[in-house]
Write a protein that holds these residues in place. Structure first.
Motif, PDB file in Angstrom:
ATOM      1  N   PHE A   1       1.222  -1.191  -0.241  1.00 59.88           N
ATOM      2  CA  PHE A   1      -0.020  -0.071   0.200  1.00 59.88           C
ATOM      3  C   PHE A   1       0.883   1.168   0.108  1.00 59.88           C
ATOM      4  O   PHE A   1       1.385   1.223   0.902  1.00 59.88           O
ATOM      5  N   ARG A   2       0.324   1.826  -0.883  1.00 54.42           N
ATOM      6  CA  ARG A   2       1.245   3.238  -0.984  1.00 54.42           C
ATOM      7  C   ARG A   2       0.496   4.308  -0.146  1.00 54.42           C
ATOM      8  O   ARG A   2      -0.352   4.785  -0.270  1.00 54.42           O
ATOM      9  N   THR A   3       0.933   4.599   1.015  1.00 51.58           N
ATOM     10  CA  THR A   3       0.318   5.278   1.588  1.00 51.58           C
ATOM     11  C   THR A   3       0.817   6.354   2.171  1.00 51.58           C
ATOM     12  O   THR A   3       0.054   7.907   2.774  1.00 51.58           O
ATOM     13  N   LYS A   4       1.851   6.832   1.647  1.00 49.07           N
ATOM     14  CA  LYS A   4       2.506   8.524   0.838  1.00 49.07           C
ATOM     15  C   LYS A   4       2.537   9.256   2.348  1.00 49.07           C
ATOM     16  O   LYS A   4       4.008   9.751   2.354  1.00 49.07           O
ATOM     17  N   THR A   5       1.815   8.671   3.838  1.00 43.98           N
ATOM     18  CA  THR A   5       2.811   9.525   4.863  1.00 43.98           C
ATOM     19  C   THR A   5       3.638   8.680   5.937  1.00 43.98           C
ATOM     20  O   THR A   5       1.585   7.881   5.656  1.00 43.98           O
TER      21      THR A   5
ATOM     22  N   ALA B   1       1.464   9.395   8.577  1.00 41.75           N
ATOM     23  CA  ALA B   1       1.006   9.114   9.698  1.00 41.75           C
ATOM     24  C   ALA B   1      -0.392   8.738   9.439  1.00 41.75           C
ATOM     25  O   ALA B   1      -1.128   7.727   9.808  1.00 41.75           O
ATOM     26  N   THR B   2      -0.529   8.284   7.962  1.00 45.49           N
ATOM     27  CA  THR B   2      -1.524   7.899   7.190  1.00 45.49           C
ATOM     28  C   THR B   2      -1.010   6.081   7.476  1.00 45.49           C
ATOM     29  O   THR B   2      -2.391   5.302   7.715  1.00 45.49           O
ATOM     30  N   GLY B   3      -0.470   6.092   6.971  1.00 41.41           N
ATOM     31  CA  GLY B   3       0.022   4.757   7.247  1.00 41.41           C
ATOM     32  C   GLY B   3      -0.079   3.993   8.671  1.00 41.41           C
ATOM     33  O   GLY B   3      -0.143   3.451   8.935  1.00 41.41           O
ATOM     34  N   LEU B   4       0.732   5.015   9.686  1.00 38.26           N
ATOM     35  CA  LEU B   4       0.327   4.868  11.074  1.00 38.26           C
ATOM     36  C   LEU B   4      -1.703   4.384  11.268  1.00 38.26           C
ATOM     37  O   LEU B   4      -1.652   3.493  12.189  1.00 38.26           O
ATOM     38  N   ALA B   5      -2.617   5.503  10.619  1.00 33.84           N
ATOM     39  CA  ALA B   5      -3.817   5.061  10.983  1.00 33.84           C
ATOM     40  C   ALA B   5      -3.916   3.541   9.756  1.00 33.84           C
ATOM     41  O   ALA B   5      -4.409   2.912  10.792  1.00 33.84           O
ATOM     42  N   LEU B   6      -3.489   3.336   9.241  1.00 32.70           N
ATOM     43  CA  LEU B   6      -3.945   2.220   8.878  1.00 32.70           C
ATOM     44  C   LEU B   6      -3.087   1.124   9.474  1.00 32.70           C
ATOM     45  O   LEU B   6      -4.180   0.278   9.172  1.00 32.70           O
ATOM     46  N   VAL B   7      -1.699   0.575   9.689  1.00 35.13           N
ATOM     47  CA  VAL B   7      -1.641  -0.066  10.929  1.00 35.13           C
ATOM     48  C   VAL B   7      -2.262  -0.257  11.531  1.00 35.13           C
ATOM     49  O   VAL B   7      -2.440  -1.606  12.052  1.00 35.13           O
ATOM     50  N   ASN B   8      -2.455   0.805  12.262  1.00 38.48           N
ATOM     51  CA  ASN B   8      -3.498   0.319  13.702  1.00 38.48           C
ATOM     52  C   ASN B   8      -5.055   0.465  12.760  1.00 38.48           C
ATOM     53  O   ASN B   8      -5.857  -0.874  13.687  1.00 38.48           O
ATOM     54  N   GLU B   9      -5.582   0.371  12.151  1.00 41.84           N
ATOM     55  CA  GLU B   9      -7.271  -0.617  11.510  1.00 41.84           C
ATOM     56  C   GLU B   9      -6.654  -2.046  11.420  1.00 41.84           C
ATOM     57  O   GLU B   9      -7.139  -2.958  11.829  1.00 41.84           O
TER      58      GLU B   9
ATOM     59  N   SER C   1      -8.096  -4.364   2.186  1.00 36.53           N
ATOM     60  CA  SER C   1      -8.227  -3.163   1.355  1.00 36.53           C
ATOM     61  C   SER C   1      -9.262  -2.410   1.739  1.00 36.53           C
ATOM     62  O   SER C   1      -9.554  -1.020   1.628  1.00 36.53           O
ATOM     63  N   ALA C   2     -10.969  -2.884   1.983  1.00 38.02           N
ATOM     64  CA  ALA C   2     -11.383  -1.844   2.450  1.00 38.02           C
ATOM     65  C   ALA C   2     -11.562  -1.411   3.807  1.00 38.02           C
ATOM     66  O   ALA C   2     -10.848   0.324   3.368  1.00 38.02           O
ATOM     67  N   ALA C   3     -10.616  -1.125   4.257  1.00 33.65           N
ATOM     68  CA  ALA C   3      -9.264  -0.018   5.310  1.00 33.65           C
ATOM     69  C   ALA C   3      -9.041   0.752   4.428  1.00 33.65           C
ATOM     70  O   ALA C   3      -8.984   1.610   5.116  1.00 33.65           O
ATOM     71  N   ALA C   4      -8.140   0.161   3.219  1.00 35.88           N
ATOM     72  CA  ALA C   4      -7.216   0.607   2.560  1.00 35.88           C
ATOM     73  C   ALA C   4      -7.972   1.976   2.031  1.00 35.88           C
ATOM     74  O   ALA C   4      -7.217   3.277   2.012  1.00 35.88           O
ATOM     75  N   ARG C   5      -9.134   1.729   1.259  1.00 36.65           N
ATOM     76  CA  ARG C   5      -9.962   2.360   0.679  1.00 36.65           C
ATOM     77  C   ARG C   5     -10.568   3.195   1.796  1.00 36.65           C
ATOM     78  O   ARG C   5     -10.745   4.649   0.503  1.00 36.65           O
ATOM     79  N   GLU C   6     -10.999   2.941   2.586  1.00 39.51           N
ATOM     80  CA  GLU C   6     -10.980   4.042   3.223  1.00 39.51           C
ATOM     81  C   GLU C   6     -11.083   5.229   3.789  1.00 39.51           C
ATOM     82  O   GLU C   6     -11.063   6.603   4.259  1.00 39.51           O
TER      83      GLU C   6
ATOM     84  N   ALA D   1      -3.875   3.548  -1.680  1.00 36.82           N
ATOM     85  CA  ALA D   1      -3.859   2.971  -3.115  1.00 36.82           C
ATOM     86  C   ALA D   1      -2.814   1.367  -2.770  1.00 36.82           C
ATOM     87  O   ALA D   1      -1.880   1.816  -2.201  1.00 36.82           O
ATOM     88  N   GLY D   2      -3.258   0.173  -2.889  1.00 31.74           N
ATOM     89  CA  GLY D   2      -2.684  -1.115  -3.220  1.00 31.74           C
ATOM     90  C   GLY D   2      -1.385  -0.753  -4.955  1.00 31.74           C
ATOM     91  O   GLY D   2      -1.949   0.270  -6.223  1.00 31.74           O
ATOM     92  N   ASP D   3      -0.847  -1.194  -4.585  1.00 29.80           N
ATOM     93  CA  ASP D   3       0.530  -1.487  -5.707  1.00 29.80           C
ATOM     94  C   ASP D   3       0.963  -2.535  -6.120  1.00 29.80           C
ATOM     95  O   ASP D   3       1.819  -3.096  -5.963  1.00 29.80           O
ATOM     96  N   PRO D   4       0.233  -3.744  -6.720  1.00 32.70           N
ATOM     97  CA  PRO D   4       0.064  -4.799  -7.210  1.00 32.70           C
ATOM     98  C   PRO D   4       1.746  -5.692  -8.068  1.00 32.70           C
ATOM     99  O   PRO D   4       2.577  -6.288  -7.129  1.00 32.70           O
ATOM    100  N   ALA D   5       2.055  -4.280  -8.588  1.00 32.06           N
ATOM    101  CA  ALA D   5       2.885  -4.302  -9.543  1.00 32.06           C
ATOM    102  C   ALA D   5       4.812  -4.444  -8.501  1.00 32.06           C
ATOM    103  O   ALA D   5       5.566  -4.926  -9.242  1.00 32.06           O
ATOM    104  N   ALA D   6       4.384  -3.481  -8.041  1.00 31.09           N
ATOM    105  CA  ALA D   6       5.656  -3.490  -6.953  1.00 31.09           C
ATOM    106  C   ALA D   6       6.095  -4.404  -5.580  1.00 31.09           C
ATOM    107  O   ALA D   6       6.865  -4.559  -5.176  1.00 31.09           O
ATOM    108  N   ILE D   7       4.876  -5.967  -6.285  1.00 30.43           N
ATOM    109  CA  ILE D   7       5.212  -6.693  -5.210  1.00 30.43           C
ATOM    110  C   ILE D   7       6.403  -8.043  -5.218  1.00 30.43           C
ATOM    111  O   ILE D   7       6.503  -7.835  -6.738  1.00 30.43           O
ATOM    112  N   ARG D   8       6.950  -7.796  -4.545  1.00 27.78           N
ATOM    113  CA  ARG D   8       8.377  -8.742  -4.675  1.00 27.78           C
ATOM    114  C   ARG D   8       8.452  -8.891  -3.376  1.00 27.78           C
ATOM    115  O   ARG D   8       8.484  -9.109  -2.245  1.00 27.78           O
ATOM    116  N   THR D   9       9.046 -10.886  -3.107  1.00 26.26           N
ATOM    117  CA  THR D   9      10.024 -11.889  -1.749  1.00 26.26           C
ATOM    118  C   THR D   9      11.084 -11.898  -2.870  1.00 26.26           C
ATOM    119  O   THR D   9      10.963 -12.511  -3.919  1.00 26.26           O
TER     120      THR D   9
END
Length: 219
Positions: free
Chosen positions: A33-37, A39-47, A92-97, A101-109
């Protein structure tokens, strides 16, 4: 609280509704997920934490500034299950709220792979050097789960003329062919492709190898 769930395949997960953000790499489901900031990333982590506690099912998170990687699997079955599918949809629903945005093309392991005649001797050495634990019959893994695992591959005889260390790179099934093409365009070559799309073996201009792998063909 006991969980109830059913084991599912990578194909089942990939074909399900509501998981467009997610891709299966080997036996886990990943989202980036591209959280950009921060604070937004932390909010998503908490959710995600709230959702995980409600479900009694807990993902692995890799949280950086502007980026949140989420990995889902069911550890007691070493597979994907309906618990992972349900939680993936909820995340995914929480991220949309949150407008994330998700970035599936950047996923790897990825993991290191070592070719060995005496698997136990080689992996004991690398476990000692890296501070890793022995896992199963062929692997070693970081005990705190932060760094890539190492797979020690059984050889009948020492490999001659090719490197005995290579990288196994897991990528989304829908970007694998493009990644292979990009590697070839960058000066690499295809060493082996008869097992594609499960994996392609590529080599750089000096012969160092990588397997580009997907979940396809593993179910």
């Amino acid at each position: 609280m006991a969980r109830t769930y059913e084991k599912i395949t990578a194909a089942d997960f990939s074909a399900a509704e509501g998981v467009d953000d997610w891709r299966v790499l080997w036996w886990q489901a990943f989202a980036l997920f591209r959280t950009k900031t921060f604070a937004t990333g932390l909010a998503l982590v908490n959710e995600i934490g709230r959702l995980a506690e409600e479900a009694n099912h807990h993902p692995d998170l890799n949280f950086r500034y502007g980026i949140l990687e989420v990995r889902l699997s069911t550890h007691d079955t070493m597979s994907l299950t309906t618990a992972d599918l349900d939680l993936a949809r909820a995340i995914s629903a929480a991220a949309r709220e949150l407008g994330v945005a998700g970035d599936p093309a950047a996923i790897r392991t990825w993991e290191f792979a070592l070719d060995a005649v005496d698997v136990d001797a080689v992996r004991r050495f690398w476990a000692a050097v890296l501070g890793y634990d022995l896992v199963g019959d062929t692997d070693i893994a970081d005990p705190i789960g932060l760094y890539p695992p190492v797979y020690v591959q059984q050889m009948d005889a020492p490999r001659e003329g090719r490197n005995r260390i290579h990288i196994d790179l897991g990528v989304p099934h829908d970007v694998a062919e493009a990644r292979v093409a990009a590697a070839v365009a960058a000066g690499g070559r295809v060493v082996r492709d008869e097992f594609a799309p499960m994996w392609w073996t590529l080599a750089d201009p000096e012969g160092n190898e990588v397997d580009i792998a997907t979940w396809q063909g593993r179910d």
